[in-house]
Design a protein around this motif. Structure first.
Motif, PDB file in Angstrom:
ATOM      1  N   CYS A  60      14.163  14.356 -11.915  1.00  0.00           N
ATOM      2  CA  CYS A  60      15.477  13.876 -12.350  1.00  0.00           C
ATOM      3  C   CYS A  60      15.624  14.085 -13.851  1.00  0.00           C
ATOM      4  O   CYS A  60      15.603  13.130 -14.644  1.00  0.00           O
ATOM      5  CB  CYS A  60      15.640  12.415 -11.965  1.00  0.00           C
ATOM      6  N   HIS A  61      15.773  15.346 -14.241  1.00  0.00           N
ATOM      7  CA  HIS A  61      15.718  15.744 -15.643  1.00  0.00           C
ATOM      8  C   HIS A  61      16.623  14.904 -16.540  1.00  0.00           C
ATOM      9  O   HIS A  61      16.176  14.309 -17.529  1.00  0.00           O
ATOM     10  CB  HIS A  61      16.111  17.220 -15.782  1.00  0.00           C
ATOM     11  N   LEU A  62      17.913  14.887 -16.223  1.00  0.00           N
ATOM     12  CA  LEU A  62      18.881  14.251 -17.112  1.00  0.00           C
ATOM     13  C   LEU A  62      18.668  12.746 -17.219  1.00  0.00           C
ATOM     14  O   LEU A  62      18.877  12.155 -18.279  1.00  0.00           O
ATOM     15  CB  LEU A  62      20.301  14.559 -16.626  1.00  0.00           C
ATOM     16  N   GLN A  63      18.249  12.105 -16.132  1.00  0.00           N
ATOM     17  CA  GLN A  63      17.946  10.674 -16.185  1.00  0.00           C
ATOM     18  C   GLN A  63      16.806  10.398 -17.160  1.00  0.00           C
ATOM     19  O   GLN A  63      16.754   9.339 -17.779  1.00  0.00           O
ATOM     20  CB  GLN A  63      17.536  10.181 -14.797  1.00  0.00           C
ATOM     21  N   CYS A  64      15.887  11.342 -17.256  1.00  0.00           N
ATOM     22  CA  CYS A  64      14.719  11.172 -18.126  1.00  0.00           C
ATOM     23  C   CYS A  64      14.975  11.702 -19.528  1.00  0.00           C
ATOM     24  O   CYS A  64      14.045  11.780 -20.342  1.00  0.00           O
ATOM     25  CB  CYS A  64      13.509  11.875 -17.515  1.00  0.00           C
ATOM     26  N   GLY A  65      16.223  12.103 -19.820  1.00  0.00           N
ATOM     27  CA  GLY A  65      16.542  12.592 -21.149  1.00  0.00           C
ATOM     28  C   GLY A  65      16.045  13.995 -21.418  1.00  0.00           C
ATOM     29  O   GLY A  65      15.729  14.337 -22.564  1.00  0.00           O
ATOM     30  N   ALA A  66      15.965  14.823 -20.372  1.00  0.00           N
ATOM     31  CA  ALA A  66      15.495  16.204 -20.523  1.00  0.00           C
ATOM     32  C   ALA A  66      16.532  17.158 -19.947  1.00  0.00           C
ATOM     33  O   ALA A  66      17.360  16.778 -19.113  1.00  0.00           O
ATOM     34  CB  ALA A  66      14.154  16.386 -19.815  1.00  0.00           C
ATOM     35  N   ALA A  67      16.492  18.403 -20.396  1.00  0.00           N
ATOM     36  CA  ALA A  67      17.412  19.413 -19.899  1.00  0.00           C
ATOM     37  C   ALA A  67      16.981  19.879 -18.515  1.00  0.00           C
ATOM     38  O   ALA A  67      15.788  19.938 -18.199  1.00  0.00           O
ATOM     39  CB  ALA A  67      17.449  20.596 -20.862  1.00  0.00           C
TER      40      ALA A  67
END
Length: 446
Positions: A369-376
């Protein structure tokens, strides 16, 4: 109970790469290709049947009798929010149409929701903050709540009562019944006894059974009784709560009964999908009046004066259409209560994290869950070489080794601070979305 499992690191079988993972467990499937998935059976209802998620007429009267000293114990153990939710439980209205539509997007192989442009899941840190539970931090593995031994329910309940008639009424089969425990509490309070700690422990069983571990009305399995009992010893129970909810989502997604913390799921949906805080609103949001957020939203920076993004989404068909076309802009990836929070991630491929509980080891994939974790968004990850849900056999030597292995992975996990703003590459996004379509039924537009 203190544990140190670093010495068991050598027991972990070496990860032999994605090829071995694919050979051990099936490749990622489209939701519509998973046998029995309710996405392909829109006529199937997962609404709770008889004796599931009912109102508890005995709950609030019992809680109102608790002496102040017992309530103070509950607060010391980190159950203030659970206590508030339990006192207001009978006011809550579960919107099963939205829950059903969400479960239809739950992927049993990844333990995440599959949306058209992204994956999302309930993060451990989100659950702990939303429910006000004591938070896990790396290095505190000895405080994770689970047991590798057989559970003797009577030895746990003996702190409350040693009368055999009481114990027989409180237990049957492999379950503990909450109503007889509540009746015992009521009796103690009316007699004005000073068993404040025992009363608090009994109340913890009742409120946690209703809010955190609901399975059948008024009953919880012995495994979760042991988890609840450990709270008073300072143990961290977030992983057990989240793993139980994941397992309940998977059960429902495959056509079985739904169980787990429906309150936690609705809080998560409320913060990410349904509501958005708006500073200058003067009217209270009527949709929130029967939602769990109305009781605990303050600590999550969400007041009843919020904008309901789904106010016009009413029936199951509307919820399906809304969720199956949900965009990144529609999903609040980083609610204010998560700004700057540190989250735990797998250290690298092959060192997958699993949620520890007394019923199962449950795969935990925040890195999907990239965006939830602050990643692209980059690539759609491969499956872990662990099964999504591994049922446990307490008292078994292999089970003990598996639990030790899981703990070591938490000892060596990575941590990251969530960033509210994420810079993404358009080309990488396009490749990611194209790969994600392979998991969605018909590209997610059905």
């Amino acid at each position: 109970m203190k544990r140190n499992y670093s010495a068991f690191a050598e027991d972990i079988p070496a990860y032999s790469g994605p090829k071995a993972a694919r050979e051990t467990h099936a490749d990622l499937k489209q939701l519509s290709a998973i046998p029995g998935h309710i996405y392909t059976r829109p006529e199937l209802q997962i609404l709770p049947g008889q004796r599931r998620f009912s109102k508890m007429p005995w709950l609030v009267p019992m809680l109102e009798l608790l002496p102040p000293t017992s309530i103070s114990h509950l607060k010391e153990w980190g159950l203030s929010t659970i206590f508030v939710l339990a006192k207001n439980y009978n006011k809550l209205v579960h919107v099963w149409e939205s829950v059903t539509a969400m479960v239809e997007l739950w992927h049993p192989q990844t333990n995440s929701f599959i949306f058209p442009e992204f994956e999302a899941t309930i993060l451990l840190e989100e659950l702990e903050i939303m429910l006000g539970l004591p938070r896990y931090q790396r290095g505190e593995e000895s405080a994770l709540s689970y047991t590798v031994e057989q559970i003797n329910s009577w030895s746990i309940l003996a702190y409350i009562t040693t009368k055999k008639n009481d114990l027989y009424s409180m237990t049957s089969g492999m379950h503990v019944h909450l109503l007889p425990i509540a009746q015992w509490i009521t009796s103690q309070c009316k007699r004005k006894t000073t068993n404040y700690t025992a009363i608090a422990k009994a109340a913890a069983i009742c409120i946690c059974g209703v809010i955190l571990f609901p399975e059948a009305d008024g009953a919880i399995p012995f495994g979760n009784l042991s988890i609840i009992d450990s709270i008073s010893e300072g143990m961290k129970i977030g992983q057990a709560v989240l793993g139980f909810l994941y397992a309940g989502l998977t059960s429902a997604a495959l056509g079985g009964p739904f169980y787990g913390s429906i309150v936690a799921l609705e809080l998560w949906m409320g913060m990410h999908i349904q509501f958005r805080a708006v500073e200058d609103l003067t009217m209270e949001c009527k949709t929130m009046l029967n939602h769990p957020l109305v009781h605990v939203g303050g600590r999550l920076h969400m007041s009843p004066r919020a904008w309901c993004k789904t106010a016009q989404v009413k029936d199951i068909h509307a919820w399906r259409q809304y969720l199956r076309s949900l965009t990144v802009a529609d999903f609040d990836m980083c609610p204010r209560f998560m700004h700057g929070r540190t989250i735990h991630l797998p250290q690298r491929t092959g060192l997958a994290l699993r949620l520890l509980g007394n019923g199962a080891l449950v795969s935990y994939n925040p890195d999907r869950c990239h965006l939830q974790c602050g990643a692209a968004r980059t690539v759609v990850p491969l499956l872990s070489h662990f099964p999504p849900i591994q049922e446990r056999k307490r008292g078994d030597t292999q089970d003990e080794r598996d639990m030790r292995s899981a703990v070591v992975h938490w000892e060596g996990c990575a941590t990251s601070a969530i960033q509210a703003e994420v810079e993404e590459d358009d080309e990488a996004i396009a490749e990611y979305i194209e790969a994600l379509k392979k998991l969605q039924p018909g590209g997610g537009n059905n």
